[in-house]
Design an enzyme around this catalytic site. Structure first.
Site, PDB file in Angstrom:
ATOM      1  N   ASP A 251      41.156  10.547  25.015  1.00 23.00           N
ATOM      2  CA  ASP A 251      42.081   9.421  25.016  1.00 23.00           C
ATOM      3  C   ASP A 251      41.741   8.464  23.894  1.00 23.00           C
ATOM      4  O   ASP A 251      40.698   8.577  23.237  1.00 23.00           O
ATOM      5  CB  ASP A 251      42.116   8.725  26.378  1.00 23.00           C
ATOM      6  CG  ASP A 251      40.832   7.965  26.693  1.00 23.00           C
ATOM      7  OD1 ASP A 251      39.911   7.961  25.842  1.00 23.00           O
ATOM      8  OD2 ASP A 251      40.745   7.371  27.781  1.00 23.00           O
TER       9      ASP A 251
ATOM     10  N   ASP B  11      53.524   2.937  20.908  1.00 17.22           N
ATOM     11  CA  ASP B  11      54.238   4.221  20.992  1.00 17.22           C
ATOM     12  C   ASP B  11      54.078   5.036  19.713  1.00 17.22           C
ATOM     13  O   ASP B  11      53.860   6.257  19.734  1.00 17.22           O
ATOM     14  CB  ASP B  11      55.716   3.967  21.268  1.00 17.22           C
ATOM     15  CG  ASP B  11      55.962   3.469  22.685  1.00 17.22           C
ATOM     16  OD1 ASP B  11      55.027   3.548  23.516  1.00 17.22           O
ATOM     17  OD2 ASP B  11      57.088   2.991  22.949  1.00 17.22           O
TER      18      ASP B  11
ATOM     19  N   GLU C 273      47.541   7.019  27.473  1.00 14.29           N
ATOM     20  CA  GLU C 273      46.983   7.343  26.163  1.00 14.29           C
ATOM     21  C   GLU C 273      46.049   8.549  26.239  1.00 14.29           C
ATOM     22  O   GLU C 273      45.296   8.811  25.305  1.00 14.29           O
ATOM     23  CB  GLU C 273      46.227   6.127  25.600  1.00 14.29           C
ATOM     24  CG  GLU C 273      44.905   5.816  26.280  1.00 14.29           C
ATOM     25  CD  GLU C 273      45.060   4.969  27.530  1.00 14.29           C
ATOM     26  OE1 GLU C 273      44.060   4.395  27.966  1.00 14.29           O
ATOM     27  OE2 GLU C 273      46.186   4.873  28.090  1.00 14.29           O
TER      28      GLU C 273
END
Length: 594
Positions: free
Chosen positions: A463, A480, A507
């Site tokens: 992540d 995004d 994420e």
């Protein structure tokens, strides 16, 4: 020695006595006996060779095989250098036939007589075969002492011929050709037995040709019978296709092709009337035609004579059969239309669609007049009746086909829509990589497969470090975009079609690597880490020296078994990920072996 002397004295005395008595000597008698024995041996050899040739003629139906056997046997027996076959043409010219020749080694490379070499002898042409018509042989022991003309001599020299003997080949009472024996290297004294044998072989070859002609006639009759049966089969097949076909265009093409083939006509066409003009005009919409005849497709035909004089009769089922259009008493206006299409003879039958005269089925003979027989007329009449049935149902069939096509298209569109929905349901809407659902299905499938094969399965869970801070500082739109770029950078690293990258949540991303051991998984992890690091996405945080977006990664590897589960592998990768975070982030940690 005394015995030899006694033998010589006895022989001398016997010879002297025979001489005194006027009788042949013993030596002469012995010589004659020896020569007679040689002649008998030669005659036996000829008979054996002749038997082999006759046996081949009886056993074989192939003319080439028969002639090759005959020429070879003759060449060997006569001890000559070449045997060739000359075949006459209708004008009494002729040629040597290559397939029927045999030459001894050393002479087969010389300009062969048998390469279908034309040799038109003016004497033979003028006298229509000359002496050969009287079944006479021709023998020349040396061309230079035979008194031949210079032009004839030059032809023989061209083919290195020094001596020759020839015998005619008759097929029945017709002179078909000549069997020739040639000596190239030197003169040759032809013996009576040799000429006799050459003539016998020529006679047998004549029988072979006659046998081949009779066979050809039998085959022709068989072919004619086969063609009659074939025509009948065409009728049955065509009727079946007319009843079953949903395509009028296919039906038209099949009909004109098969009818022309069955009747051996020059042209067969389907003519359709313009329904708005009361049979005054129309055009040919399908045809099958020989190359020598003009095509009539697409040509508009206007014929008021037909509308006024013939339409009613055709509407009532009239069939027009013309053997010669100039002897049928046609009006000039109609005759001109037929001449436009080179028609000399024709059969025309009406094609009805319900109670309406839809068109005409036309069979044309363009090269000459033709007497149509009753079977041909019956065939066309039956075919037209079946064709009219097909026309009557064509609209219904077309409607059914159109509805079926529409239904097929609707089903296809629905399948595409369902496929697209299925595809979208397995993609992450933002990053366009696989979503959690897709990953879970793929993991289960690969786990079960590798459990059977006993191969490794590896997972990489990673992540984005401090992603909440990134969103708070740069905003959700920038967040995004960051997720999209990280996904692309990780996807570039994966080269195998079996590897899967998915968005696991927020994420967090996960990579599935089938058939990959721990060292392979570590290599991929390192490449993903470097690929994302190279993006250098700005990430400024307070009280930190980190200026770019980084990721933390956890790696786990396991061989699937019945005693383990896929969730254990995911949990192991998750624990390794959190160890990487605890150790300061921006790094990867490999889980302990499971």
């Amino acid at each position: 020695m005394p015995d030899q002397m006694l033998h010589n004295i006895t022989k001398f005395s016997a010879d002297l006595l025979c001489k005194l008595l006027g009788q042949p000597s013993v030596s002469n008698l012995i010589t004659q006996l020896h020569e007679k024995n040689i002649q008998i041996q030669q005659l036996e050899e000829q008979e054996r060779a002749l038997y082999r040739v006759i046996s081949k003629i009886r056993a074989s139906l192939e003319l080439e095989t028969i002639f090759r056997t005959a020429t070879k046997e003759t060449c060997k027996l006569l001890r000559v250098e070449r045997i060739a076959v000359y075949r006459f043409h209708h004008d009494w010219g002729g040629e040597f036939v290559h397939d029927f020749e045999f030459a001894e080694p050393g002479w087969d490379h010389v300009d062969a007589l048998g390469k279908n070499t034309l040799w038109n002898d003016s004497y033979l042409q003028e006298h229509q075969g000359g002496r050969y018509r009287n079944n006479e042989t021709l023998v020349v022991s040396d061309i230079y002492s035979a008194g031949l003309s210079q032009c004839h001599l030059e032809i023989l020299e061209q083919f290195h011929i020094r001596a020759y003997a020839t015998a005619p080949i008759f097929v029945g009472k017709k002179l078909w050709g000549v069997l020739a024996a040639y000596q190239h290297s030197q003169p040759h004294e032809w013996k009576k037995l040799e000429i006799q044998f050459l003539s016998q072989i020529a006679t047998q070859l004549g029988f072979a040709v006659k046998q081949a002609e009779l066979l050809a006639q039998a085959e022709q009759k068989a072919a004619e019978l086969h063609k009659a049966n074939q025509q009948q089969e065409i009728v049955f097949n065509l009727v079946a296709e007319i009843r079953e076909s949903l395509s009028l265009d296919t039906l038209f093409k099949t009909t004109v092709r098969e009818v022309r083939k069955a009747l051996r006509a020059d042209r067969v066409g389907i003519f359709r009337f313009d329904p708005q003009l009361n049979y005054i005009s129309g055009e040919f919409i399908s045809e099958n035609v020989l190359p020598d005849c003009d095509s009539v497709i697409g040509i508009k035909v206007k014929d008021r004579c037909f509308s006024e004089k013939y339409a009613v009769a055709y509407h009532q089922g009239r069939i027009q059969v013309l053997s010669n259009i100039y002897q049928a008493g046609l009006q000039d206006c109609h005759l001109q239309v037929l001449e436009q299409f080179q028609i000399k003879a024709q059969i025309v039958v009406p094609l009805m669609k319900g109670k309406t005269l839809w068109g005409l089925l036309c069979v044309h003979q363009c090269s000459c007049s033709r007497n149509w027989n009753s079977l041909e007329i019956k065939f066309i009449r039956q075919l037209a009746a079946q064709f009219s049935v097909a026309l009557e149902h064509s609209e219904l069939l077309e409607q059914s086909r159109s509805q079926a096509n529409q239904l097929t298209q609707a089903n296809h569109a629905l399948e595409l829509a369902n496929s697209e929905l299925e595809k979208l349901s397995k993609l992450d809407g933002l990053t366009k990589i696989a979503n959690r659902r897709c990953f879970d299905e793929f993991l289960e499938r690969e786990w079960n497969r590798l459990k059977r094969t006993g191969n490794y399965l590896s997972l990489i869970l990673f992540d984005i470090d401090y992603f909440k801070d990134y969103n708070d500082y740069y905003g959700h739109l920038a967040g995004d975009e960051c997720l999209i770029q990280v996904a692309r950078a990780a996807q570039i690293v994966l080269k195998r079609p079996t590897d899967l990258l998915a968005r696991y949540g927020g994420e967090e991303f996960i990579v599935l690597l089938p058939n990959t051991n721990e060292s392979g998984a570590i290599k991929v992890t390192s490449l993903i880490h470097q690929s994302i690091e190279k993006l250098k996405i700005s990430h400024t945080r307070k009280n930190s020296f980190q200026y770019f977006v980084t990721v933390s990664l956890g790696v786990a590897t396991q061989i699937p078994t019945d005693k383990s589960s896929a969730q254990e592998l995911v949990d192991a990768a998750d624990k390794a990920l959190y160890k990487a975070k605890e150790q300061g982030r921006n790094r990867w940690v490999c889980a302990a072996k499971l």
